[in-house]
Enzyme design. Sequence first.
Site, PDB file in Angstrom:
ATOM      1  N   HIS A 235      38.963  41.728  27.636  1.00 34.40           N
ATOM      2  CA  HIS A 235      40.361  42.042  27.947  1.00 34.40           C
ATOM      3  C   HIS A 235      41.259  41.173  27.067  1.00 34.40           C
ATOM      4  O   HIS A 235      40.981  39.991  26.893  1.00 34.40           O
ATOM      5  CB  HIS A 235      40.624  41.739  29.429  1.00 34.40           C
ATOM      6  CG  HIS A 235      41.942  42.207  29.928  1.00 34.40           C
ATOM      7  ND1 HIS A 235      43.103  41.515  29.725  1.00 34.40           N
ATOM      8  CD2 HIS A 235      42.290  43.329  30.603  1.00 34.40           C
ATOM      9  CE1 HIS A 235      44.110  42.185  30.279  1.00 34.40           C
ATOM     10  NE2 HIS A 235      43.636  43.292  30.811  1.00 34.40           N
ATOM     11  N   CYS A 273      43.917  47.144  26.601  1.00 33.00           N
ATOM     12  CA  CYS A 273      44.984  47.093  27.603  1.00 33.00           C
ATOM     13  C   CYS A 273      46.331  47.247  26.892  1.00 33.00           C
ATOM     14  O   CYS A 273      46.811  46.318  26.234  1.00 33.00           O
ATOM     15  CB  CYS A 273      44.915  45.775  28.382  1.00 33.00           C
ATOM     16  SG  CYS A 273      46.236  45.621  29.582  1.00 33.00           S
ATOM     17  N   HIS A 300      42.909  50.140  29.816  1.00 36.39           N
ATOM     18  CA  HIS A 300      43.936  49.965  30.848  1.00 36.39           C
ATOM     19  C   HIS A 300      45.209  50.564  30.266  1.00 36.39           C
ATOM     20  O   HIS A 300      45.682  50.083  29.233  1.00 36.39           O
ATOM     21  CB  HIS A 300      44.226  48.477  31.081  1.00 36.39           C
ATOM     22  CG  HIS A 300      43.139  47.726  31.773  1.00 36.39           C
ATOM     23  ND1 HIS A 300      43.206  46.362  31.975  1.00 36.39           N
ATOM     24  CD2 HIS A 300      41.981  48.127  32.328  1.00 36.39           C
ATOM     25  CE1 HIS A 300      42.123  45.969  32.622  1.00 36.39           C
ATOM     26  NE2 HIS A 300      41.358  47.009  32.843  1.00 36.39           N
ATOM     27  N   ASP A 347      46.861  51.028  34.902  1.00 36.15           N
ATOM     28  CA  ASP A 347      46.891  49.603  35.180  1.00 36.15           C
ATOM     29  C   ASP A 347      48.212  49.270  35.855  1.00 36.15           C
ATOM     30  O   ASP A 347      49.269  49.680  35.365  1.00 36.15           O
ATOM     31  CB  ASP A 347      46.749  48.844  33.866  1.00 36.15           C
ATOM     32  CG  ASP A 347      46.449  47.369  34.067  1.00 36.15           C
ATOM     33  OD1 ASP A 347      46.027  47.008  35.181  1.00 36.15           O
ATOM     34  OD2 ASP A 347      46.635  46.591  33.127  1.00 36.15           O
ATOM     35  N   HIS A 348      48.150  48.560  36.905  1.00 34.68           N
ATOM     36  CA  HIS A 348      49.334  48.152  37.678  1.00 34.68           C
ATOM     37  C   HIS A 348      50.221  49.365  37.984  1.00 34.68           C
ATOM     38  O   HIS A 348      49.979  50.465  37.534  1.00 34.68           O
ATOM     39  CB  HIS A 348      50.169  47.091  36.946  1.00 34.68           C
ATOM     40  CG  HIS A 348      49.376  45.877  36.593  1.00 34.68           C
ATOM     41  ND1 HIS A 348      49.918  44.807  35.927  1.00 34.68           N
ATOM     42  CD2 HIS A 348      48.082  45.549  36.820  1.00 34.68           C
ATOM     43  CE1 HIS A 348      48.984  43.876  35.757  1.00 34.68           C
ATOM     44  NE2 HIS A 348      47.880  44.315  36.278  1.00 34.68           N
ATOM     45  N   TYR A 364      48.944  46.069  42.259  1.00 31.62           N
ATOM     46  CA  TYR A 364      47.877  46.995  42.650  1.00 31.62           C
ATOM     47  C   TYR A 364      48.149  47.740  43.958  1.00 31.62           C
ATOM     48  O   TYR A 364      47.249  48.000  44.738  1.00 31.62           O
ATOM     49  CB  TYR A 364      46.537  46.259  42.707  1.00 31.62           C
ATOM     50  CG  TYR A 364      46.060  45.878  41.323  1.00 31.62           C
ATOM     51  CD1 TYR A 364      45.342  46.785  40.549  1.00 31.62           C
ATOM     52  CD2 TYR A 364      46.373  44.646  40.760  1.00 31.62           C
ATOM     53  CE1 TYR A 364      44.920  46.461  39.269  1.00 31.62           C
ATOM     54  CE2 TYR A 364      45.968  44.309  39.471  1.00 31.62           C
ATOM     55  CZ  TYR A 364      45.240  45.223  38.740  1.00 31.62           C
ATOM     56  OH  TYR A 364      44.830  44.904  37.461  1.00 31.62           O
TER      57      TYR A 364
HETATM   58  C1  DNO Z   1      45.254  42.092  35.583  1.00 27.52           C
HETATM   59  C2  DNO Z   1      43.975  42.403  34.941  1.00 27.52           C
HETATM   60  C3  DNO Z   1      43.214  41.181  34.505  1.00 27.52           C
HETATM   61  C4  DNO Z   1      41.828  41.566  34.030  1.00 27.52           C
HETATM   62  C5  DNO Z   1      40.997  40.431  33.538  1.00 27.52           C
HETATM   63  C6  DNO Z   1      39.721  40.926  32.907  1.00 27.52           C
HETATM   64  O1  DNO Z   1      45.809  42.895  36.245  1.00 27.52           O
HETATM   65  O2  DNO Z   1      44.147  43.287  33.900  1.00 27.52           O
HETATM   66  O3  DNO Z   1      43.109  40.320  35.576  1.00 27.52           O
HETATM   67  O4  DNO Z   1      41.137  42.127  35.097  1.00 27.52           O
HETATM   68  O5  DNO Z   1      41.674  39.647  32.644  1.00 27.52           O
HETATM   69  O6  DNO Z   1      38.802  39.892  32.871  1.00 27.52           O
END
Ligand code: DNO
Length: 390
Positions: A235, A273, A300, A347-348, A364
């Site tokens: 990530h 991401c 993500h 993501d989020h 989340y």
């Molecule tokens: C946050 C996530 C991160 C991710 C880690 C992967 O929302 O994208 O916490 O899970 O960095 O190791």
Amino acid sequence: MQKFEQTWRWYGPQDPVSLQDVKQAGATGIVTALHHIAHGEIWPLKDIEERKSLIEAAGLVWSVVESVPVHEAIKTKREDVAVYIENYKQTLRNLAACGIRVVTYNFMPVLDWTRTKLDLEMPNGAKALYFDWADLAAFDLHIFQREQAENDYPEQVLVEAKKRFATFSAEDVEELKRVILMGIPSEKDISLEDLQSSLILYKEIGRKGLLDNLCWFLREIQSVCEEYGIKMAIHPDDPPYPILGLPRIASGLEDYVKIIEGVNAQFNGVCFCTGSLGAGAENDVPAIARAVKHRVHFAHFRNVKKDAIGNFYEADHLAGDVDMAQVLDIFIEENQTRAQPIPFRPDHGHQMLDDLHKVTNPGYSAIGRLRGLAELRGLEEGLLYARIKS
Ligand code: DNO
């Protein structure tokens, strides 16, 4: 044409968002981790099987692990590192024995993602996660009181930080500290003392040393990954800048190229991401996507809106600085070349509607992510249609 696998992060049985909610949102894959196992310990086969059956009983599949955390002993290559490498390898074998083969991790020193506010109110009343340099500087200089921290911020940010800190109540200080040092839900938050001792360690290691440690870690686990068909997805740093005097090595294209070429094998890939990368002023997210798409094992999708200073809030999935249509289109093309499509998760998401009255994990909540997933799914359909027609 082959479509993305649509996944959803689920924090396990404690998550206020249930597996049934996930089904209603329309995702088919689950992204989860055994958060109850301490960092560095082996994930027992029995616990993995148990979690997997829960997911399957709900008619879903466990597609991706996020994350098997990399213990600080590995990141810093401490003298007792061998045990942690062995444990990591055993966890990978146990996961593979259950058919779970995509593993997300990060190599950020001490802290995982960092924000300074978890409830920035949007004009429509929804709440978003926010990162503000002056708040970070206020914490760094006046609360953490890191030596020479002032050298790491532009004058404008220092002035604003000082001004703001002078107005902070004791509660404001506590809240800022809590938010910055917050860990992953149900894992432990870090303390100012931990941060302080890590700072000294990482100063010695430096950027180059940290990258060397990452490549060393990857080489150590390479044979297990290759034997069991495991794909590792790093990530990016979030935010993609060094913060609080800690080095960062996965913040943009150059870093990704170094990581990919550092251990040039298919198992060594990235978790793309868009939100983390998109927060970097220099990052051209579609260009990074084009350059690394062959090694993207997981994605993500999320958006950010930056201001001139580099502060950013998490915007609606299709509404920020990242050109999501362009990024999706690059990965849609990539999906057509693969036996298995790239799994992605929305993501989020904003805390919105009924979720404003619930306690959910920051970023989340269900409804904001459901909106994101629906928008991304629609965008994919549109982009696929355009490809078929042309
Ligand atoms: C946050 C996530 C991160 C991710 C880690 C992967 O929302 O994208 O916490 O899970 O960095 O190791």
